[in-house]
Design an enzyme around this catalytic site. Structure first.
Site, PDB file in Angstrom:
ATOM      1  N   ARG A 166      -3.135  -1.203  -2.470  1.00 48.47           N
ATOM      2  CA  ARG A 166      -4.249  -0.847  -1.592  1.00 48.47           C
ATOM      3  C   ARG A 166      -3.720  -0.565  -0.190  1.00 48.47           C
ATOM      4  O   ARG A 166      -2.803  -1.255   0.275  1.00 48.47           O
ATOM      5  CB  ARG A 166      -5.261  -2.014  -1.506  1.00 48.47           C
ATOM      6  CG  ARG A 166      -5.985  -2.335  -2.780  1.00 48.47           C
ATOM      7  CD  ARG A 166      -7.050  -1.301  -3.113  1.00 48.47           C
ATOM      8  NE  ARG A 166      -8.083  -1.229  -2.104  1.00 48.47           N
ATOM      9  CZ  ARG A 166      -9.183  -1.992  -2.087  1.00 48.47           C
ATOM     10  NH1 ARG A 166      -9.388  -2.842  -3.060  1.00 48.47           N
ATOM     11  NH2 ARG A 166     -10.079  -1.880  -1.125  1.00 48.47           N
TER      12      ARG A 166
ATOM     13  N   GLU B 140      -7.873   6.934   4.088  1.00 49.60           N
ATOM     14  CA  GLU B 140      -7.724   8.009   3.099  1.00 49.60           C
ATOM     15  C   GLU B 140      -8.910   8.954   3.202  1.00 49.60           C
ATOM     16  O   GLU B 140     -10.026   8.487   3.488  1.00 49.60           O
ATOM     17  CB  GLU B 140      -7.643   7.406   1.693  1.00 49.60           C
ATOM     18  CG  GLU B 140      -6.376   6.582   1.504  1.00 49.60           C
ATOM     19  CD  GLU B 140      -6.294   5.923   0.117  1.00 49.60           C
ATOM     20  OE1 GLU B 140      -7.182   6.162  -0.711  1.00 49.60           O
ATOM     21  OE2 GLU B 140      -5.342   5.178  -0.097  1.00 49.60           O
TER      22      GLU B 140
ATOM     23  N   HIS C 248      -3.131   8.758  -3.755  1.00 45.82           N
ATOM     24  CA  HIS C 248      -3.890   7.741  -4.499  1.00 45.82           C
ATOM     25  C   HIS C 248      -4.179   8.192  -5.937  1.00 45.82           C
ATOM     26  O   HIS C 248      -5.344   8.287  -6.354  1.00 45.82           O
ATOM     27  CB  HIS C 248      -5.200   7.411  -3.771  1.00 45.82           C
ATOM     28  CG  HIS C 248      -5.703   6.035  -4.127  1.00 45.82           C
ATOM     29  ND1 HIS C 248      -6.399   5.239  -3.254  1.00 45.82           N
ATOM     30  CD2 HIS C 248      -5.594   5.299  -5.277  1.00 45.82           C
ATOM     31  CE1 HIS C 248      -6.712   4.096  -3.825  1.00 45.82           C
ATOM     32  NE2 HIS C 248      -6.222   4.107  -5.060  1.00 45.82           N
TER      33      HIS C 248
HETATM   34  P1  NAD Z   1      -4.929  -8.485 -10.489  1.00 48.53           P
HETATM   35  O1  NAD Z   1      -6.129  -9.135  -9.925  1.00 48.53           O
HETATM   36  O2  NAD Z   1      -4.664  -8.545 -11.940  1.00 48.53           O
HETATM   37  O3  NAD Z   1      -3.618  -9.027  -9.725  1.00 48.53           O
HETATM   38  C1  NAD Z   1      -3.560  -9.272  -8.356  1.00 48.53           C
HETATM   39  C2  NAD Z   1      -2.632 -10.460  -8.145  1.00 48.53           C
HETATM   40  O4  NAD Z   1      -2.475 -10.640  -6.739  1.00 48.53           O
HETATM   41  C3  NAD Z   1      -3.206 -11.777  -8.695  1.00 48.53           C
HETATM   42  O5  NAD Z   1      -2.304 -12.390  -9.587  1.00 48.53           O
HETATM   43  C4  NAD Z   1      -3.434 -12.633  -7.459  1.00 48.53           C
HETATM   44  O6  NAD Z   1      -3.187 -13.997  -7.701  1.00 48.53           O
HETATM   45  C5  NAD Z   1      -2.403 -12.043  -6.502  1.00 48.53           C
HETATM   46  N1  NAD Z   1      -2.699 -12.333  -5.108  1.00 48.53           N
HETATM   47  C6  NAD Z   1      -3.905 -12.433  -4.482  1.00 48.53           C
HETATM   48  N2  NAD Z   1      -3.734 -12.757  -3.191  1.00 48.53           N
HETATM   49  C7  NAD Z   1      -2.397 -12.862  -2.993  1.00 48.53           C
HETATM   50  C8  NAD Z   1      -1.594 -13.178  -1.869  1.00 48.53           C
HETATM   51  N3  NAD Z   1      -2.137 -13.452  -0.686  1.00 48.53           N
HETATM   52  N4  NAD Z   1      -0.247 -13.206  -2.022  1.00 48.53           N
HETATM   53  C9  NAD Z   1       0.336 -12.939  -3.219  1.00 48.53           C
HETATM   54  N5  NAD Z   1      -0.379 -12.651  -4.330  1.00 48.53           N
HETATM   55  C10 NAD Z   1      -1.727 -12.603  -4.219  1.00 48.53           C
HETATM   56  O7  NAD Z   1      -5.019  -6.950  -9.992  1.00 48.53           O
HETATM   57  P2  NAD Z   1      -4.270  -5.694 -10.618  1.00 48.53           P
HETATM   58  O8  NAD Z   1      -5.148  -5.043 -11.627  1.00 48.53           O
HETATM   59  O9  NAD Z   1      -2.866  -6.053 -10.972  1.00 48.53           O
HETATM   60  O10 NAD Z   1      -4.266  -4.718  -9.350  1.00 48.53           O
HETATM   61  C11 NAD Z   1      -3.380  -4.950  -8.266  1.00 48.53           C
HETATM   62  C12 NAD Z   1      -3.709  -3.995  -7.129  1.00 48.53           C
HETATM   63  O11 NAD Z   1      -3.503  -2.642  -7.546  1.00 48.53           O
HETATM   64  C13 NAD Z   1      -5.166  -4.070  -6.669  1.00 48.53           C
HETATM   65  O12 NAD Z   1      -5.190  -3.997  -5.267  1.00 48.53           O
HETATM   66  C14 NAD Z   1      -5.789  -2.801  -7.236  1.00 48.53           C
HETATM   67  O13 NAD Z   1      -6.879  -2.341  -6.459  1.00 48.53           O
HETATM   68  C15 NAD Z   1      -4.619  -1.851  -7.139  1.00 48.53           C
HETATM   69  N6  NAD Z   1      -4.698  -0.679  -8.003  1.00 48.53           N
HETATM   70  C16 NAD Z   1      -4.330   0.511  -7.465  1.00 48.53           C
HETATM   71  C17 NAD Z   1      -4.375   1.651  -8.250  1.00 48.53           C
HETATM   72  C18 NAD Z   1      -4.001   2.981  -7.655  1.00 48.53           C
HETATM   73  O14 NAD Z   1      -4.597   3.961  -8.001  1.00 48.53           O
HETATM   74  N7  NAD Z   1      -3.014   3.032  -6.795  1.00 48.53           N
HETATM   75  C19 NAD Z   1      -4.775   1.577  -9.591  1.00 48.53           C
HETATM   76  C20 NAD Z   1      -5.098   0.338 -10.113  1.00 48.53           C
HETATM   77  C21 NAD Z   1      -5.052  -0.802  -9.313  1.00 48.53           C
END
Ligand code: NAD
Length: 529
Positions: free
Chosen positions: A236, A265, A283
């Site tokens: 993000r 964005e 993105h």
């Molecule tokens: P998820 O919820 O499965 O994993 C996120 C992890 O981050 C969790 O394990 C959580 O414990 C950890 N976390 C939370 N706060 C934290 C902190 N302060 N320090 C360290 N770790 C922390 O989510 P996901 O499905 O793996 O997605 C991860 C990210 O990717 C999200 O921000 C999501 O929006 C983004 N994403 C982006 C795209 C894109 O198009 N670029 C696509 C899908 C997901």
């Protein structure tokens, strides 16, 4: 018959699934979002609407949608949906957050290799400039390097598995998952972000954007990294401070960066685009045919389950159950604070959390447990935690939640006690509500307190010997931290004690590190309530 309206394009698999249901009458018009007046005209007859981000599902639409029970968002973000208005009207909103996990994982791997080998620049040089410049494009190999993953959830862990196949050493920082999850995958979970920053050759971010992760990587963190580090953010925008990254890319401290997401964005005028050592994409982490199909199937199933009154996994809001919530409100506030407290001590790695409810706190304890989980999870996930999704989110973290009802206590008639069980032992915290309105923390690990759960605290464990408080006070004074209150809980003089120091401002990490060096101090934790 359930009447479902789909106003934007979703992949065929989702449409076919909906069409094949005997109890569904489907209207699929992928261009309808361009004609909002028409949507308003026909919406009264529908039980559910499925959209992407182009249809404003807000008050104007809800006012007309007399039969609407469910809104399905084929994707993740719900900016186009008024969640409060939906909740007030008892309309459930569901989304599909897991459909794009592999797409984002694979995009990360692609971006990592592109950044390490400057592939987009070599491609441009040959294709656009027709140059055969073999010397210019020297890269680094992934094999043997340490990859630091920040956020070891769905995507982070899958990136880890793939990086190991590239012979990388993988370490991860995620204070909210259990060590076993990482160990099972052969990944070392480090306790401090600083350690990951120091040890990694490549750093990739996979956390949600929360108050805690916003600007998690700034100049200060970059300075702690190895010279020539590569940084990726496919998660993000806003997690890395872009001005600081710019400076580090110019100086060469950061060898290369790869970004799919930006603070603002579309990022067409972002200064980072001017640099020669950055790989960028607009993105597109989720943009694969497969992920679009997954999203369509997930949202179709979620909407069907909701309409049929079955369990849904990805509820974004929770329609109100007003009466119960009003009576329980002060205890729900307390439960939320206990959750917020618990997650900031060791509880985030718990295997089991027992919620002990003493006295008459109502037949249905779910609102209290949900309030606890809301406090516990709100800084970890970037979706609103509610009655419906709270148990799923806890399960996803591998935490089993046990509710126990007990009779009235001796000291407090009504009490909520939280017992977090993890490999490193047990942590307990308990609270009550005074005069039916004031939440109080009354016990931490067996030590008695009288704390209003609001503000900033330092929780310390120390040996109860003279002089400790003086040492603590002078360190806090040195860092300009004002002490607003202090409470000590001890069981026996000269033995272990627990102290809570109420402070007016954040305690800098340097001060915490100094406090940790006081020989009588066994533990110190900063807590924000
Ligand atoms: P998820 O919820 O499965 O994993 C996120 C992890 O981050 C969790 O394990 C959580 O414990 C950890 N976390 C939370 N706060 C934290 C902190 N302060 N320090 C360290 N770790 C922390 O989510 P996901 O499905 O793996 O997605 C991860 C990210 O990717 C999200 O921000 C999501 O929006 C983004 N994403 C982006 C795209 C894109 O198009 N670029 C696509 C899908 C997901």
């Amino acid at each position: 018959m359930y009447k479902i309206l789909v106003t934007e394009h979703i992949a065929d698999a989702g449409i076919e699934l909906l069409k094949s249901q005997p109890d569904v009458e489907l209207t699929y018009d992928p261009e309808l979002f361009r004609n909002f007046e028409k949507i308003l005209e026909i919406i009264p007859e529908y039980d559910a609407i499925i959209t992407r981000s182009g249809t404003p599902v807000k008050k104007e639409l809800f006012e007309r949608a007399k039969n609407l029970k469910v809104v399905g968002r084929a994707g993740v973000g719900v900016d186009n949906i008024d969640l409060d208005e939906a909740s007030r009207r008892g309309i459930l909103v569901v989304n599909a957050p897991t459909g794009n996990t592999l797409a984002a994982t694979e995009h990360t791997m692609g971006m990592m290799i592109c950044a390490a080998r400057a592939i987009p620049y070599a491609h441009n040089s040959l294709k656009e400039e027709r140059r055969w410049d073999r010397k210019k494009f020297m890269g680094v190999e992934l094999a043997g390097k340490t990859l630091g993953i920040i956020g070891f959830g769905r995507i982070g862990s899958r990136v880890g598995i793939r990086a190991k196949a590239f012979d990388m050493k993988v370490i991860a920082y995620d204070p909210y998952i259990k060590k076993e999850k990482a160990e099972r995958l052969g990944v070392e979970l480090v306790d401090e972000l600083d350690e990951l920053l120091r040890r990694s050759d490549i750093i990739t971010i996979h956390t949600p954007l929360t108050d805690e992760t916003r600007n998690m990587i700034t100049k200060k963190e970059i300075e702690k990294m190895k010279d020539g580090v590569i940084i990726l953010n496919i998660a993000r925008g806003g997690i890395i401070k872009e001005d600081d990254l710019y400076e580090a890319l110019v100086s060469g401290k950061v060898r290369a960066a790869a970004l799919d997401v930006f603070a603002k964005e579309p990022a067409t005028d972002n200064i980072l685009l001017d640099l020669p050592n950055i790989v960028v994409t607009p993105h597109i982490g989720a943009n694969t045919f497969e992920s679009q199909t997954n999203v369509a199937v997930i949202i179709a199933n979620q909407v069907l389950a909701a309409l049929r009154g079955e369990e849904v996994e990805f509820a974004v809001n929770a329609p109100y159950d007003d009466t119960a919530a009003k009576v329980l409100k002060p205890f729900m506030d307390l439960a939320e604070k206990l959750g917020l407290f618990a997650v900031q001590v060791a509880c985030s790695r718990s295997k089991e959390i027992v919620l002990e409810y003493r006295g008459d706190l109502g037949e249905d304890l779910k609102p209290l447990t949900t309030a606890f989980l809301k406090g516990f999870l709100q800084n970890i996930v970037d979706i609103p935690v509610n009655l419906i999704n709270a148990p799923f989110l806890a399960k996803e973290k591998g935490i089993s939640i046990v509710e126990v009802k007990r009779p009235e206590g001796i000291n407090f008639k009504k009490l909520i006690k939280v017992i977090c069980r993890s490999e490193s032992g047990e942590f307990t915290i308990a609270g009550t509500v005074m005069d039916d309105q004031f939440p109080k923390i009354v016990e931490i690990n067996g030590f008695l307190f009288d704390l209003t759960p609001k503000g900033k605290f330092l929780l310390i464990k120390n040996f109860d010997v003279p002089g400790v408080i003086g040492k603590l006070g002078s360190i806090l004074g040195k860092y300009n931290v004002n002490i607003a209150g202090f409470q000590l809980g001890r069981i026996e003089r000269g033995k272990e004690a627990k102290g809570v120091i109420l402070v007016d401002n954040d305690v800098p990490q340097e001060a915490i590190n100094e406090i940790k060096k006081i020989p009588e101090i066994l533990e110190v934790k900063q807590i924000n309530l």
